[in-house]
Design an enzyme around this catalytic site. Structure first.
Site, PDB file in Angstrom:
ATOM      1  N   HIS A 265      39.273  28.926  50.685  1.00  0.00           N
ATOM      2  CA  HIS A 265      40.425  29.622  50.110  1.00  0.00           C
ATOM      3  C   HIS A 265      41.693  28.765  50.229  1.00  0.00           C
ATOM      4  O   HIS A 265      42.375  28.500  49.229  1.00  0.00           O
ATOM      5  CB  HIS A 265      40.615  30.962  50.840  1.00  0.00           C
ATOM      6  N   GLU A 266      41.978  28.321  51.433  1.00  0.00           N
ATOM      7  CA  GLU A 266      43.213  27.549  51.630  1.00  0.00           C
ATOM      8  C   GLU A 266      43.137  26.211  50.908  1.00  0.00           C
ATOM      9  O   GLU A 266      44.152  25.698  50.413  1.00  0.00           O
ATOM     10  CB  GLU A 266      43.510  27.360  53.124  1.00  0.00           C
ATOM     11  N   HIS A 269      44.376  26.674  47.413  1.00  0.00           N
ATOM     12  CA  HIS A 269      45.848  26.597  47.338  1.00  0.00           C
ATOM     13  C   HIS A 269      46.306  25.138  47.367  1.00  0.00           C
ATOM     14  O   HIS A 269      47.214  24.732  46.645  1.00  0.00           O
ATOM     15  CB  HIS A 269      46.473  27.301  48.552  1.00  0.00           C
ATOM     16  N   GLU A 295      47.243  32.486  44.143  1.00  0.00           N
ATOM     17  CA  GLU A 295      46.030  33.173  44.598  1.00  0.00           C
ATOM     18  C   GLU A 295      44.899  33.009  43.589  1.00  0.00           C
ATOM     19  O   GLU A 295      43.726  33.037  43.965  1.00  0.00           O
ATOM     20  CB  GLU A 295      46.303  34.646  44.870  1.00  0.00           C
TER      21      GLU A 295
HETATM   22 ZN    ZN Z   1      45.779  32.831  49.697  1.00  0.00          ZN
END
Ligand code: ZN
Length: 501
Positions: A265-266, A269, A295
């Site tokens: 997830h990170e 980003h 997101e």
């Molecule tokens: Zn996030």
């Protein structure tokens, strides 16, 4: 002449950005390595830097330069770099000058103290100890919102910072539509019976979890020469500059999903930030354009890619080799179903793709009530529990897995939660567009080849930084505005297969 004005503007923006850079390093350190007793002075240091940054950025000279440049660049097209710099800086400048530097400093200082208290209150299950500070924090954010009179709902100005162009009302109506599309799927999955996710709940030593995650995100294209990964309480990504974009994660030795998917997830980003045009660095163009778009990228790399069957057909044997005892008895298909189990749960960051948006809606609604003052801080834990009971049919054993689970309200992040759900919706819209342009992306993913997808995302989304608003970007890239259709179709297709709906 115009060149000189542009350079003068950029030099002023760089100075403000440098102060922000320093404050971000302090904040990253506070959330990773700082010894616990360093908090009060750290809070003051960050407040000083944030205040100075605000003063630099709101200097009337910046306004003057913008006035002159708007005239000088009048005829240029909207996608021109200089015209975009002036347009986006103007938007942020006009917003920033409405907020007194003293309020910026006060918010920064109260927030650091509250965050520090939260890191201790959560393990101690002690919401009561945070109440006075949380009340103060809410009051400061109401003051912030009141710097922008004329709003419909008090959270509108805060939502607008994160997701420009959206409001409490527009999000409420989108969420109502999303809920109507989602609840029948949640019910059908519940009726279909459970999928076994016990393979994920075994002992997985931390070191091995970490090296596997690092392997994957290197394959994704996260550049460790321009970033690093450390551990924290609540994972986040932070950008100091275009050449230093860091991620954080956390591990649970008894649950493989936590660390692995937080890492993916990170990294999503970070891929966005690492893909932004280098010359935008240090200006308002040099960052992702909205919480929702950000997101969409973390969720795309975490879920659409990282929980896909193709992805695991490539990586599962590698994971089995690291954890033979735990995973040799588990087939690829069983593992694929385990990482895509859908069932109501208590923790948002561990929630499956289907029920995740329900967690977001709970927070969004409660936050609106907190800000408007119709829900008192002392009644928040009970309101939280009652929404989990009605929306997900669950009750948390205590506040640790209830109202204390997310860092946001204790880290001064308001007007933000909707972005997670908007991101889910946009991730499916962007991915559909990528597939239309390059239908072989799923085959490439199944080979551990991510360059095709990443290049498309970079060309169409990442490189632009904040040049376009989320709405402009969606229209440019997908030909449509924000909507639920693509995401519902994606969920129906994927979970229809897993649960034989
Ligand atoms: Zn996030």
């Amino acid at each position: 002449m115009t060149e000189n004005l542009l350079n003068e503007l950029k030099n002023r923006l760089y100075e403000a950005a440098d102060l922000g850079h320093a404050a971000s390093v302090l904040n990253w350190d506070m959330s990773t390595y700082m010894p616990p007793k360093g908090a009060p002075q750290r809070g003051r240091a960050m407040a000083t830097l944030n205040k100075l940054q605000h003063e630099k950025f709101t200097d009337p000279a910046v306004g003057n330069l913008l006035d002159q440049l708007e005239t000088a660049l009048g005829g240029r097209p909207a996608e021109d770099d200089a015209a975009s710099l002036v347009r986006v800086t103007r938007r942020e400048y006009d917003r920033a000058v409405k907020v007194p530097a003293s309020l910026v400093g006060e918010i920064s200082e109260v927030t650091s103290a509250l965050y520090d208290a939260w890191t201790r209150a959560r393990p101690a299950n002690d919401f009561a100890s945070l109440m006075p500070m949380l009340e103060k924090e809410l009051d400061l954010f109401r003051q912030m919102a009141n710097c922008f009179p004329g709003y419909q709902h008090i959270s509108d100005p805060l939502i607008n910072f994160s997701d420009y162009g959206m409001s409490a009302e527009s999000i409420r109506s989108l969420f109502a539509e999303l809920r109507a599309g989602l609840v029948p799927i949640v019910k059908a999955i519940a009726a279909a019976g459970g999928v076994d996710d016990s393979p994920l709940h075994q002992l997985y030593p931390e070191q091995e979890q970490e090296s596997f995650g690092v392997e994957i995100i290197k394959d994704y294209g996260y550049d460790f020469e321009r970033g690093r990964q450390d551990r924290t309480h609540h994972p986040f990504m932070t950008r100091f500059s275009g050449n230093d974009i860091r991620i954080t994660t956390r591990f649970n030795e008894n649950y493989l999903g936590d660390g692995l998917f937080s890492t993916l997830h990170e990294a999503g980003h970070a891929l966005y930030e690492q893909g932004i045009t280098p010359s935008f660095d240090g200006t308002p163009l040099g960052g992702g354009t909205s919480t929702g778009v950000h997101e969409s990228q973390s969720r795309l790399w975490e879920n659409i890619v990282g929980r896909s069957h193709g992805f695991w057909s490539r990586y599962y044997s590698q994971l089995q080799a690291i954890f033979p005892e735990q995973l040799n008895p588990v087939s690829l298909d069983e593992f694929y179903r385990a990482v895509n189990t859908s069932k109501p749960s208590l923790i948002r960051v561990d929630a499956d793709e289907v029920t995740y948006n329900l967690h977001v809606m709970i927070r969004f609604d409660l936050e609106l009530k907190l800000l408007e003052g119709s829900l008192a801080v002392k009644d928040l834990p009970e309101a939280w529990q009652s929404r989990y009971a009605s929306d997900l049919g669950l009750t948390a054993p205590d506040d640790r897995d209830g109202v204390l689970q997310d860092v946001h309200w204790y880290a001064g992040i308001f007007g933000y939660f909707q972005g997670y759900a908007l991101g889910n919706l946009m991730s499916a819209q962007f991915y559909d567009a990528a597939l239309r342009a390059n239908p072989s992306i799923p085959d490439e993913i199944a080979q551990g080849e991510f360059a095709g997808l990443r290049t498309w995302l970079t060309e169409n989304i990442y490189q632009h930084g904040s040049k376009f608003t989320a709405d402009e970007l969606l229209h440019r890239v997908t030909g449509e505005g924000l909507g639920i259709k693509a995401w519902i179709k994606y969920i129906q297709g994927k979970y229809g297969g897993i649960y034989k709906l």
